[in-house]
Design a protein around this motif. Structure first.
Motif, PDB file in Angstrom:
ATOM      1  N   GLU A 100     -51.986  45.109  26.083  1.00  0.00           N
ATOM      2  CA  GLU A 100     -53.180  43.703  25.543  1.00  0.00           C
ATOM      3  C   GLU A 100     -52.550  43.378  26.532  1.00  0.00           C
ATOM      4  O   GLU A 100     -53.262  42.307  26.783  1.00  0.00           O
ATOM      5  CB  GLU A 100     -52.153  43.761  24.175  1.00  0.00           C
ATOM      6  CG  GLU A 100     -52.058  44.718  22.668  1.00  0.00           C
ATOM      7  CD  GLU A 100     -51.102  43.846  21.921  1.00  0.00           C
ATOM      8  OE1 GLU A 100     -51.064  45.152  21.208  1.00  0.00           O
ATOM      9  OE2 GLU A 100     -50.699  43.075  21.712  1.00  0.00           O
ATOM     10  N   GLU A 101     -51.778  43.087  27.381  1.00  0.00           N
ATOM     11  CA  GLU A 101     -51.946  42.114  28.907  1.00  0.00           C
ATOM     12  C   GLU A 101     -53.184  42.063  30.192  1.00  0.00           C
ATOM     13  O   GLU A 101     -53.307  41.534  30.162  1.00  0.00           O
ATOM     14  CB  GLU A 101     -50.043  41.958  29.497  1.00  0.00           C
ATOM     15  CG  GLU A 101     -48.967  42.485  28.459  1.00  0.00           C
ATOM     16  CD  GLU A 101     -48.980  40.537  28.312  1.00  0.00           C
ATOM     17  OE1 GLU A 101     -49.814  39.859  27.305  1.00  0.00           O
ATOM     18  OE2 GLU A 101     -48.318  40.339  27.323  1.00  0.00           O
ATOM     19  N   MET A 102     -53.371  43.453  30.216  1.00  0.00           N
ATOM     20  CA  MET A 102     -54.740  44.443  30.834  1.00  0.00           C
ATOM     21  C   MET A 102     -55.634  42.970  30.025  1.00  0.00           C
ATOM     22  O   MET A 102     -56.833  42.871  30.727  1.00  0.00           O
ATOM     23  CB  MET A 102     -54.375  45.808  30.641  1.00  0.00           C
ATOM     24  CG  MET A 102     -55.708  45.954  32.004  1.00  0.00           C
ATOM     25  SD  MET A 102     -54.887  45.076  33.816  1.00  0.00           S
ATOM     26  CE  MET A 102     -56.331  44.454  34.034  1.00  0.00           C
TER      27      MET A 102
ATOM     28  N   ALA B 135     -40.161  36.505  29.897  1.00  0.00           N
ATOM     29  CA  ALA B 135     -41.421  36.520  30.586  1.00  0.00           C
ATOM     30  C   ALA B 135     -42.815  35.654  29.373  1.00  0.00           C
ATOM     31  O   ALA B 135     -43.483  35.076  29.695  1.00  0.00           O
ATOM     32  CB  ALA B 135     -42.285  38.060  30.750  1.00  0.00           C
ATOM     33  N   GLU B 136     -42.605  36.643  27.965  1.00  0.00           N
ATOM     34  CA  GLU B 136     -43.323  36.022  26.995  1.00  0.00           C
ATOM     35  C   GLU B 136     -43.145  34.815  25.957  1.00  0.00           C
ATOM     36  O   GLU B 136     -44.119  33.957  25.822  1.00  0.00           O
ATOM     37  CB  GLU B 136     -43.413  37.033  25.841  1.00  0.00           C
ATOM     38  CG  GLU B 136     -43.635  38.593  25.986  1.00  0.00           C
ATOM     39  CD  GLU B 136     -45.272  38.961  25.974  1.00  0.00           C
ATOM     40  OE1 GLU B 136     -45.800  37.415  25.771  1.00  0.00           O
ATOM     41  OE2 GLU B 136     -44.758  40.118  26.461  1.00  0.00           O
ATOM     42  N   ARG B 137     -42.228  34.276  25.994  1.00  0.00           N
ATOM     43  CA  ARG B 137     -41.477  33.482  25.859  1.00  0.00           C
ATOM     44  C   ARG B 137     -42.155  32.162  27.239  1.00  0.00           C
ATOM     45  O   ARG B 137     -42.643  30.664  26.480  1.00  0.00           O
ATOM     46  CB  ARG B 137     -40.073  32.444  25.331  1.00  0.00           C
ATOM     47  CG  ARG B 137     -39.476  33.421  24.442  1.00  0.00           C
ATOM     48  CD  ARG B 137     -38.159  33.421  24.287  1.00  0.00           C
ATOM     49  NE  ARG B 137     -37.771  32.144  24.923  1.00  0.00           N
ATOM     50  CZ  ARG B 137     -37.476  31.267  23.150  1.00  0.00           C
ATOM     51  NH1 ARG B 137     -37.814  30.975  22.423  1.00  0.00           N
ATOM     52  NH2 ARG B 137     -36.462  29.941  23.950  1.00  0.00           N
TER      53      ARG B 137
ATOM     54  N   SER C 129     -51.544  36.647  20.283  1.00  0.00           N
ATOM     55  CA  SER C 129     -50.761  37.904  21.083  1.00  0.00           C
ATOM     56  C   SER C 129     -49.367  37.829  21.361  1.00  0.00           C
ATOM     57  O   SER C 129     -48.695  38.323  21.195  1.00  0.00           O
ATOM     58  CB  SER C 129     -52.643  38.592  21.406  1.00  0.00           C
ATOM     59  OG  SER C 129     -51.739  39.373  22.412  1.00  0.00           O
ATOM     60  N   GLU C 130     -49.055  36.415  22.299  1.00  0.00           N
ATOM     61  CA  GLU C 130     -47.998  36.529  22.899  1.00  0.00           C
ATOM     62  C   GLU C 130     -47.031  35.891  22.066  1.00  0.00           C
ATOM     63  O   GLU C 130     -46.031  36.932  22.287  1.00  0.00           O
ATOM     64  CB  GLU C 130     -48.218  35.313  23.651  1.00  0.00           C
ATOM     65  CG  GLU C 130     -49.295  35.192  25.139  1.00  0.00           C
ATOM     66  CD  GLU C 130     -49.620  36.383  26.078  1.00  0.00           C
ATOM     67  OE1 GLU C 130     -48.881  38.033  26.076  1.00  0.00           O
ATOM     68  OE2 GLU C 130     -50.475  36.256  26.584  1.00  0.00           O
ATOM     69  N   GLU C 131     -47.184  35.421  21.193  1.00  0.00           N
ATOM     70  CA  GLU C 131     -45.890  35.299  19.971  1.00  0.00           C
ATOM     71  C   GLU C 131     -46.083  36.717  19.289  1.00  0.00           C
ATOM     72  O   GLU C 131     -44.496  36.812  18.734  1.00  0.00           O
ATOM     73  CB  GLU C 131     -47.188  33.996  18.829  1.00  0.00           C
ATOM     74  CG  GLU C 131     -46.498  33.072  19.901  1.00  0.00           C
ATOM     75  CD  GLU C 131     -47.313  31.587  18.208  1.00  0.00           C
ATOM     76  OE1 GLU C 131     -46.637  30.147  19.093  1.00  0.00           O
ATOM     77  OE2 GLU C 131     -48.323  31.362  17.987  1.00  0.00           O
ATOM     78  N   GLU C 132     -47.118  37.752  19.298  1.00  0.00           N
ATOM     79  CA  GLU C 132     -46.727  38.679  17.876  1.00  0.00           C
ATOM     80  C   GLU C 132     -45.704  39.465  19.412  1.00  0.00           C
ATOM     81  O   GLU C 132     -44.898  39.933  18.708  1.00  0.00           O
ATOM     82  CB  GLU C 132     -48.083  39.891  18.217  1.00  0.00           C
ATOM     83  CG  GLU C 132     -48.882  39.277  16.759  1.00  0.00           C
ATOM     84  CD  GLU C 132     -49.657  39.592  16.865  1.00  0.00           C
ATOM     85  OE1 GLU C 132     -49.743  41.024  16.912  1.00  0.00           O
ATOM     86  OE2 GLU C 132     -51.057  39.335  15.963  1.00  0.00           O
ATOM     87  N   HIS C 133     -46.485  39.239  20.381  1.00  0.00           N
ATOM     88  CA  HIS C 133     -45.603  40.389  21.792  1.00  0.00           C
ATOM     89  C   HIS C 133     -43.639  39.638  21.615  1.00  0.00           C
ATOM     90  O   HIS C 133     -42.822  40.514  21.530  1.00  0.00           O
ATOM     91  CB  HIS C 133     -46.156  40.224  22.467  1.00  0.00           C
ATOM     92  CG  HIS C 133     -47.015  40.852  22.752  1.00  0.00           C
ATOM     93  ND1 HIS C 133     -47.871  40.640  24.065  1.00  0.00           N
ATOM     94  CD2 HIS C 133     -47.844  41.898  22.448  1.00  0.00           C
ATOM     95  CE1 HIS C 133     -48.730  41.319  24.250  1.00  0.00           C
ATOM     96  NE2 HIS C 133     -49.004  42.110  23.074  1.00  0.00           N
ATOM     97  N   ALA C 134     -43.689  38.471  21.592  1.00  0.00           N
ATOM     98  CA  ALA C 134     -42.174  37.559  21.219  1.00  0.00           C
ATOM     99  C   ALA C 134     -41.479  38.229  19.733  1.00  0.00           C
ATOM    100  O   ALA C 134     -40.847  38.378  20.209  1.00  0.00           O
ATOM    101  CB  ALA C 134     -42.041  36.218  21.602  1.00  0.00           C
TER     102      ALA C 134
END
Ligand SMILES: [Fe+2]
Ligand SMILES: [Fe+2]
Length: 192
Positions: free
Chosen positions: A89-91, A139-141, A171-176
């Motif tokens: 997802e980061e890619m 890192a996500e935060r 998406s980053e919030e989901e990752h966190a």
């Protein structure tokens, strides 16, 4: 019912350019592609900002890949699977950002030289499974905070970039959230 005069309706519409002006503007500076004279943001600043976001995403890909292979090596399959999914997802975030930089007539910076310095988030290897998850959460935060700031900076000056950054932020919030659930799950495991 009282009829509404057209004049009143017009006065409620946002101030739009007339057709002639729109057509004239579109013909001018045609080499700028999608960037028209109505582009309100500082294009150079936006490109610089997006290149920092691109570096952040690339560093996150590398860190998640490292964590995926390390976790796979210590037989933590569900955690490894999460790391791998995040890396992909980061890619895809990196690809979206690079595409937008091109649309803005900039050049996406994929150079490994100075990559870590351009990135907001850090590349930390982590010394244990828990350590890796923690570093990823940090890192996500960082990413969440920086995307929020970028969105606020843009305001309504570049709606397309604004919308893209909002999608990435979600998406980053989901990752966190995924990572903090993993950490919570480990707490239960440690109690056994
Ligand atoms: Fe990302
Ligand atoms: Fe992320």
């Amino acid at each position: 019912m009282k009829s509404i005069a057209l004049k009143d309706v017009r006065s409620k519409l946002p101030p739009l350019s007339d057709i002639k002006t729109l057509r004239e503007h579109a013909r001018k500076d045609i080499e700028n592609g999608a960037v028209t004279s109505g582009y309100a943001a500082d294009r150079k600043n936006v490109i610089t900002m997006l290149n920092e976001a691109l570096a952040t995403e690339l560093v996150c890909v590398l860190r998640y890949k490292r964590h995926y292979f390390m976790a796979a090596g210590i037989h933590a399959a569900p955690v490894a699977a999460e790391f791998l999914a995040h890396a992909a997802e980061e890619m895809s975030h990196a690809d979206l950002i690079a595409k937008r930089i091109i649309e803005l007539r900039g050049e996406p910076n994929f150079s490994p030289d100075g990559l870590a310095a351009r990135s907001h988030a850090e590349y930390v290897e982590g010394d244990s499974l828990k350590g890796m998850i923690k570093e990823d959460l940090i890192a996500e935060r960082i990413a969440i905070e920086s995307y929020r700031e970028m969105i606020a900076y843009l305001g309504d000056q570049d709606p397309t970039t604004h919308r893209m950054l909002e999608e990435i932020l979600a998406s980053e919030e989901e990752h966190a959230e995924d990572l903090s659930s993993l950490l919570e799950g480990m707490k239960d495991y440690e109690k056994l």
